[in-house]
Design an enzyme around this catalytic site. Structure first.
Site, PDB file in Angstrom:
ATOM      1  N   THR A  54       0.812  -1.213   0.000  1.00 27.18           N
ATOM      2  CA  THR A  54       0.000   0.000   0.000  1.00 27.18           C
ATOM      3  C   THR A  54       0.844   1.260   0.000  1.00 27.18           C
ATOM      4  O   THR A  54       1.958   1.278   0.543  1.00 27.18           O
ATOM      5  CB  THR A  54      -0.913   0.015   1.241  1.00 27.18           C
ATOM      6  OG1 THR A  54      -1.598   1.272   1.325  1.00 27.18           O
ATOM      7  CG2 THR A  54      -0.114  -0.167   2.525  1.00 27.18           C
ATOM      8  N   TYR A  71      -2.241   0.486   9.844  1.00 23.77           N
ATOM      9  CA  TYR A  71      -2.405  -0.220   8.573  1.00 23.77           C
ATOM     10  C   TYR A  71      -1.127  -0.137   7.746  1.00 23.77           C
ATOM     11  O   TYR A  71      -0.594  -1.145   7.261  1.00 23.77           O
ATOM     12  CB  TYR A  71      -3.589   0.369   7.804  1.00 23.77           C
ATOM     13  CG  TYR A  71      -3.687  -0.108   6.369  1.00 23.77           C
ATOM     14  CD1 TYR A  71      -3.891  -1.450   6.083  1.00 23.77           C
ATOM     15  CD2 TYR A  71      -3.565   0.784   5.308  1.00 23.77           C
ATOM     16  CE1 TYR A  71      -3.970  -1.902   4.765  1.00 23.77           C
ATOM     17  CE2 TYR A  71      -3.651   0.345   3.994  1.00 23.77           C
ATOM     18  CZ  TYR A  71      -3.849  -0.991   3.733  1.00 23.77           C
ATOM     19  OH  TYR A  71      -3.924  -1.430   2.429  1.00 23.77           O
TER      20      TYR A  71
END
Length: 341
Positions: A127, A151
């Site tokens: 990501t 995250y």
């Protein structure tokens, strides 16, 4: 030696949004593919007929061993495309241990199973959140990694594990750092189906089809041209195509590992995205302006130079209105299914 056409591929999280599109891309390319998914956020209907679906936890070593054996993986054969994990940034701030468990701990177990079996290639769903608030825009792969939410950290830790394990155990990997993934399969075979999803285009399309009453705009005071957050949106089918090409690259050069941004290199603000949904849906979505969410950077735009130089990747759907149109068509399909249920 396996070629890209004969290499068996296991897609973890293949019943989910991005994973299901990767399965479609592999099937369309004539590749042998199977899916491992616990169906906590994925859907069995997203797995095409004829694709084996193993329901279970990626950290279940006995299950992984069974899947590898049944799919002819191991001892230098096979590849894993690893999508399974949790992806909601605000939730990661509220429940960080869930993210370090799902995204890092379970990935460690999967990598360990792959090493023991001798699976030679892993493609990892990473990501742009690994960059945090970038010093430069567009952001390049070798720019500093400083996540601002659990995250992003959970994914960066897995990238580090892959790099260290690949050096120690002789497999190669590709970490693809996604920017904002949106849209749906142009043929209507899959799309974002998760209830309560937080992706802007998904939420806006739900509002356009009457499934939501409004769209929240979180933050209007960012240092961006119109004050709302700016993101680089990539069509999910273009992203899936990049995975197939990345697999070819790993097979072609088994001593090389890769880390690459997956984006188009252009950003759109929240307001610009909502304007596009209004335009495509020919309706006006109600917007409610709310405070910033924790863990959201003001702007996140990719420099895709490396992936374009490394892979023969030519995006087919690099157009915001096209991305929105495909997402809206999928949302309308889901709404029809719910009405007829």
């Amino acid at each position: 030696m396996d070629t890209s056409q004969t290499m068996p591929v296991l897609v973890t999280g293949g019943a989910g949004y991005i994973g299901s599109h990767a399965v479609l891309a592999l099937r369309d390319a004539g590749r042998p593919v199977a899916v491992l998914d616990d169906l906590s956020t994925g859907f069995a209907f997203a797995v095409p007929d004829g694709v084996p679906l193993y329901r279970g936890d990626i950290a279940d070593a006995a299950l992984a061993e069974k899947v590898f054996a049944e799919q002819g993986m191991g001892n230098g054969r096979g590849a894993i495309m690893h999508f399974a994990g949790s992806v909601v940034v605000p939730e990661s701030v509220e429940n960080p241990l869930k993210y370090y468990d799902n995204n890092t701990g379970r990935s460690r177990a999967l990598i360990g199973a792959a090493v023991r079996a001798g699976v030679p290639h892993i493609i990892f769903s990473s990501t742009a959140a690994t960059y945090g608030i970038p010093e430069n825009s567009p952001v390049r792969e070798d720019d500093p990694k400083a996540p601002i939410n659990p995250y992003g950290w959970s994914k960066l830790m897995t990238e580090r594990m892959l790099a260290d394990a690949a050096t120690a155990h002789g497999f190669n990997f590709c970490a693809l750092r996604y920017f904002n993934v949106a849209g749906a399969d142009p043929h209507g075979r899959s799309g974002q189906s998760t209830a309560g999803a937080t992706h802007l285009i998904k939420v806006a399309c739900e509002a356009a089809t009457g499934e939501r009453g409004h769209v929240g705009v979180f933050g209007t005071d960012y240092p961006t041209p119109d004050g709302t957050g700016v993101r680089d949106y990539i069509h999910v089918s273009d992203l899936a195509a990049a995975h197939v090409l990345a697999l070819d690259a790993l097979i072609d050069e088994p001593t090389r590992s890769l880390t690459m941004n997956c984006g188009y290199g252009r950003g759109f603000s929240v307001k610009e995205v909502l304007d596009a949904v209004d335009r495509v849906a020919q309706a006006t979505i109600e917007r409610r302006y709310e405070p910033r969410r924790p863990g959201d950077p003001p702007s996140l735009v990719s420099d895709p130079s490396r992936i374009r130089a490394t892979l023969p990747w030519t995006p087919r759907y690099d157009d915001l209105d096209t991305i929105v149109a495909h997402a809206l068509a999928w949302e309308e399909k889901l709404a029809g299914i719910r009405r007829n249920a």
